[in-house]
Design an enzyme around this catalytic site. Structure first.
Site, PDB file in Angstrom:
ATOM      1  N   ASN A  64       9.337   4.787  -8.358  1.00  0.00           N
ATOM      2  CA  ASN A  64       8.890   5.717  -7.321  1.00  0.00           C
ATOM      3  C   ASN A  64       8.229   6.880  -8.060  1.00  0.00           C
ATOM      4  OD1 ASN A  64       8.631   7.755  -5.416  1.00  0.00           O
ATOM      5  ND2 ASN A  64      10.382   6.985  -4.249  1.00  0.00           N
ATOM      6  N   ASN A  91      -3.432   5.343  -7.817  1.00  0.00           N
ATOM      7  CA  ASN A  91      -3.832   4.845  -6.506  1.00  0.00           C
ATOM      8  C   ASN A  91      -2.752   5.045  -5.436  1.00  0.00           C
ATOM      9  OD1 ASN A  91      -5.233   2.770  -4.585  1.00  0.00           O
ATOM     10  ND2 ASN A  91      -3.173   1.944  -4.951  1.00  0.00           N
ATOM     11  N   SER A 143      -9.899  10.916  -0.726  1.00  0.00           N
ATOM     12  CA  SER A 143     -10.126  10.400   0.631  1.00  0.00           C
ATOM     13  C   SER A 143     -11.221  11.228   1.282  1.00  0.00           C
ATOM     14  CB  SER A 143      -8.851  10.525   1.464  1.00  0.00           C
ATOM     15  OG  SER A 143      -9.161  10.340   2.837  1.00  0.00           O
ATOM     16  N   TYR A 156      -2.385  15.806   4.847  1.00  0.00           N
ATOM     17  CA  TYR A 156      -2.915  14.685   4.050  1.00  0.00           C
ATOM     18  C   TYR A 156      -4.218  15.109   3.362  1.00  0.00           C
ATOM     19  CZ  TYR A 156      -4.972  10.132   2.933  1.00  0.00           C
ATOM     20  OH  TYR A 156      -5.560   9.070   2.285  1.00  0.00           O
ATOM     21  N   ALA A 158      -5.275  18.031   2.610  1.00  0.00           N
ATOM     22  CA  ALA A 158      -5.042  19.038   1.560  1.00  0.00           C
ATOM     23  C   ALA A 158      -4.569  18.375   0.271  1.00  0.00           C
ATOM     24  CB  ALA A 158      -4.018  20.064   2.034  1.00  0.00           C
ATOM     25  N   LYS A 160      -5.376  15.411  -0.717  1.00  0.00           N
ATOM     26  CA  LYS A 160      -6.499  14.685  -1.314  1.00  0.00           C
ATOM     27  C   LYS A 160      -7.563  15.645  -1.858  1.00  0.00           C
ATOM     28  CE  LYS A 160      -4.951  10.504  -0.858  1.00  0.00           C
ATOM     29  NZ  LYS A 160      -4.618   9.711  -2.054  1.00  0.00           N
TER      30      LYS A 160
HETATM   31  N1  LIG Z   1      -7.205   2.467   3.120  1.00  0.00           N
HETATM   32  C1  LIG Z   1      -7.955   3.503   3.389  1.00  0.00           C
HETATM   33  O1  LIG Z   1      -8.744   3.490   4.368  1.00  0.00           O
HETATM   34  C2  LIG Z   1      -7.910   4.739   2.523  1.00  0.00           C
HETATM   35  C3  LIG Z   1      -8.783   5.783   2.845  1.00  0.00           C
HETATM   36  C4  LIG Z   1      -8.789   6.924   2.056  1.00  0.00           C
HETATM   37  C5  LIG Z   1      -7.937   7.006   0.959  1.00  0.00           C
HETATM   38  N2  LIG Z   1      -7.090   5.985   0.683  1.00  0.00           N
HETATM   39  C6  LIG Z   1      -6.193   6.157  -0.470  1.00  0.00           C
HETATM   40  O2  LIG Z   1      -6.244   5.007  -1.303  1.00  0.00           O
HETATM   41  C7  LIG Z   1      -4.967   4.774  -1.896  1.00  0.00           C
HETATM   42  C8  LIG Z   1      -4.515   3.351  -1.608  1.00  0.00           C
HETATM   43  O3  LIG Z   1      -4.427   3.197  -0.198  1.00  0.00           O
HETATM   44  P1  LIG Z   1      -4.100   1.815   0.537  1.00  0.00           P
HETATM   45  O4  LIG Z   1      -4.869   1.847   1.780  1.00  0.00           O
HETATM   46  O5  LIG Z   1      -4.215   0.677  -0.398  1.00  0.00           O
HETATM   47  O6  LIG Z   1      -2.542   2.086   0.896  1.00  0.00           O
HETATM   48  P2  LIG Z   1      -1.335   1.072   1.189  1.00  0.00           P
HETATM   49  O7  LIG Z   1      -0.341   1.836   2.007  1.00  0.00           O
HETATM   50  O8  LIG Z   1      -1.835  -0.212   1.732  1.00  0.00           O
HETATM   51  O9  LIG Z   1      -0.729   0.829  -0.274  1.00  0.00           O
HETATM   52  C9  LIG Z   1      -0.146   1.909  -0.975  1.00  0.00           C
HETATM   53  C10 LIG Z   1       0.785   1.363  -2.057  1.00  0.00           C
HETATM   54  O10 LIG Z   1       1.372   2.498  -2.716  1.00  0.00           O
HETATM   55  C11 LIG Z   1       2.769   2.270  -2.851  1.00  0.00           C
HETATM   56  N3  LIG Z   1       3.467   3.558  -2.875  1.00  0.00           N
HETATM   57  C12 LIG Z   1       3.547   4.471  -1.873  1.00  0.00           C
HETATM   58  N4  LIG Z   1       4.343   5.486  -2.235  1.00  0.00           N
HETATM   59  C13 LIG Z   1       4.751   5.216  -3.515  1.00  0.00           C
HETATM   60  C14 LIG Z   1       5.598   5.892  -4.431  1.00  0.00           C
HETATM   61  N5  LIG Z   1       6.207   7.040  -4.103  1.00  0.00           N
HETATM   62  N6  LIG Z   1       5.794   5.343  -5.640  1.00  0.00           N
HETATM   63  C15 LIG Z   1       5.204   4.160  -5.980  1.00  0.00           C
HETATM   64  N7  LIG Z   1       4.423   3.465  -5.144  1.00  0.00           N
HETATM   65  C16 LIG Z   1       4.197   3.995  -3.924  1.00  0.00           C
HETATM   66  C17 LIG Z   1       3.140   1.460  -1.613  1.00  0.00           C
HETATM   67  O11 LIG Z   1       4.384   0.777  -1.786  1.00  0.00           O
HETATM   68  C18 LIG Z   1       1.940   0.532  -1.490  1.00  0.00           C
HETATM   69  O12 LIG Z   1       2.116  -0.637  -2.251  1.00  0.00           O
HETATM   70  C19 LIG Z   1      -4.036   5.846  -1.329  1.00  0.00           C
HETATM   71  O13 LIG Z   1      -3.927   6.919  -2.227  1.00  0.00           O
HETATM   72  C20 LIG Z   1      -4.748   6.296  -0.069  1.00  0.00           C
HETATM   73  O14 LIG Z   1      -4.400   7.608   0.312  1.00  0.00           O
HETATM   74  C21 LIG Z   1      -7.054   4.856   1.430  1.00  0.00           C
END
Ligand SMILES: NC(=O)c1ccc[n+]([C@@H]2O[C@H](COP(=O)([O-])OP(=O)(O)OC[C@H]3O[C@@H](n4cnc5c(N)ncnc54)[C@H](O)[C@@H]3O)[C@@H](O)[C@H]2O)c1
Length: 266
Positions: A64, A91, A143, A156, A158, A160
């Site tokens: 974590n 990520n 983001s 959120y 803030a 990013k």
């Molecule tokens: N999907 C989108 O449209 C989008 C848009 C803008 C930004 N993002 C950013 O891209 C990144 C990836 O997003 P995604 O859509 O793949 O998200 P997702 O929720 O599908 O996957 C996120 C992963 O991070 C892991 N995770 C979360 N908290 C954690 C922690 N405390 N320790 C370890 N692992 C942890 C989760 O278990 C999961 O496997 C994120 O930072 C998100 O904010 C995504």
């Protein structure tokens, strides 16, 4: 578990699903060894298993990233297992929609702890490894909501925009050591994080995107591949959108209507 054949090593946080998983598999296909960090260990194991099918060394790590001590231990273990770290992708992230007034302590703490502090803990842990190598790439997840904030997404956004600032400062601080730092800035990319939005109100979102489709996790993986390649040697401290052009103009559907591909509004 020692590194073989001098393959390069990428560490991806949140590699258990979504964008992180796509990045792991993209780099595994291109002969990188992979360290998959996730708090969801079964998912990290599954990603590592799929990555190994491309003939590389891939290991899952249950961590974590909000726990600073656990993050240090995990990066020490990764360094021991692989001998080097060429790329860190910060990520892992969480997403909650709530007005600032309605945001609970728990929501505020979780957003800040994962999106900002977790990213800082992982970065701090990898810097000595990359400094000793005199090379490396760090890629952060920003983001569109950190650049163009929206109602209910203040906390959120803030976190990013904080990551965007840290990307620039880290790029400057680490430049003397041959380490570049950049970020990707997705909008709506189809992953478990936002799939519900895509399913519940597709048209309201599509009509904001000039390319009129949602992003694919592999498209972010391709951007990470470019940013960490020699082709991008002179790029550092940048936050690069990969978003279909969302929110770039006021009426993105007008050209589609003119082209006869969408009906005219009455
Ligand atoms: N999907 C989108 O449209 C989008 C848009 C803008 C930004 N993002 C950013 O891209 C990144 C990836 O997003 P995604 O859509 O793949 O998200 P997702 O929720 O599908 O996957 C996120 C992963 O991070 C892991 N995770 C979360 N908290 C954690 C922690 N405390 N320790 C370890 N692992 C942890 C989760 O278990 C999961 O496997 C994120 O930072 C998100 O904010 C995504």
């Amino acid at each position: 578990m020692n590194q073989v054949e001098n393959r390069k090593v990428i560490v991806v946080t949140g590699g258990g699903q979504g964008i992180g998983k796509a990045i792991c598999l993209h780099f595994a296909q291109r002969n990188f060894d992979i360290a998959v960090i996730d708090k969801n260990f079964p998912n990290a194991i599954a990603t590592a298993h799929e990555a190994r099918e491309f003939g590389v060394n891939a290991q899952p790590y249950e961590c974590n990233i909000t726990n600073s001590k656990r993050v240090s231990e995990t990066f020490s273990q990764i360094h021991k297992d692989f001998g080097r770290v060429d790329i860190l992708v910060n990520n892992a992230g969480v997403f909650f929609r709530e007005t600032i007034e309605e945001s609970t302590d728990d929501i505020i703490d979780t957003l800040i702890n994962v999106n900002l502090k977790g990213m800082l803990f992982c970065t701090r842990a990898v810097i000595p490894i990359m400094k000793a190598q005199r090379s490396g790439n760090i890629i952060n997840a920003c983001s569109i909501l950190g650049a163009f904030p929206d109602f209910g997404l203040g906390v959120y956004g803030a976190t990013k925009s904080g990551v965007a600032i840290l990307t620039r400062v880290l790029a400057a601080e680490l430049a003397p050591y041959g380490i570049r730092v950049n970020a990707y800035q997705p909008a709506v990319t189809d992953t478990p994080m936002v799939h519900h939005i895509i399913v519940e109100r597709p048209e309201s979102k599509l009509s904001q995107i000039p390319l009129r489709r949602f992003g694919k996790p592999e498209e972010i993986a391709r951007l990470v591949w470019f940013l960490t390649s020699e082709e991008a040697d002179y790029i550092t401290g940048q936050v690069i959108p990969c978003d279909g052009g969302i929110w770039s103009v006021q009426r993105p559907m007008e050209p589609w209507i003119r082209a006869g591909l969408l009906p005219k509004k009455e």
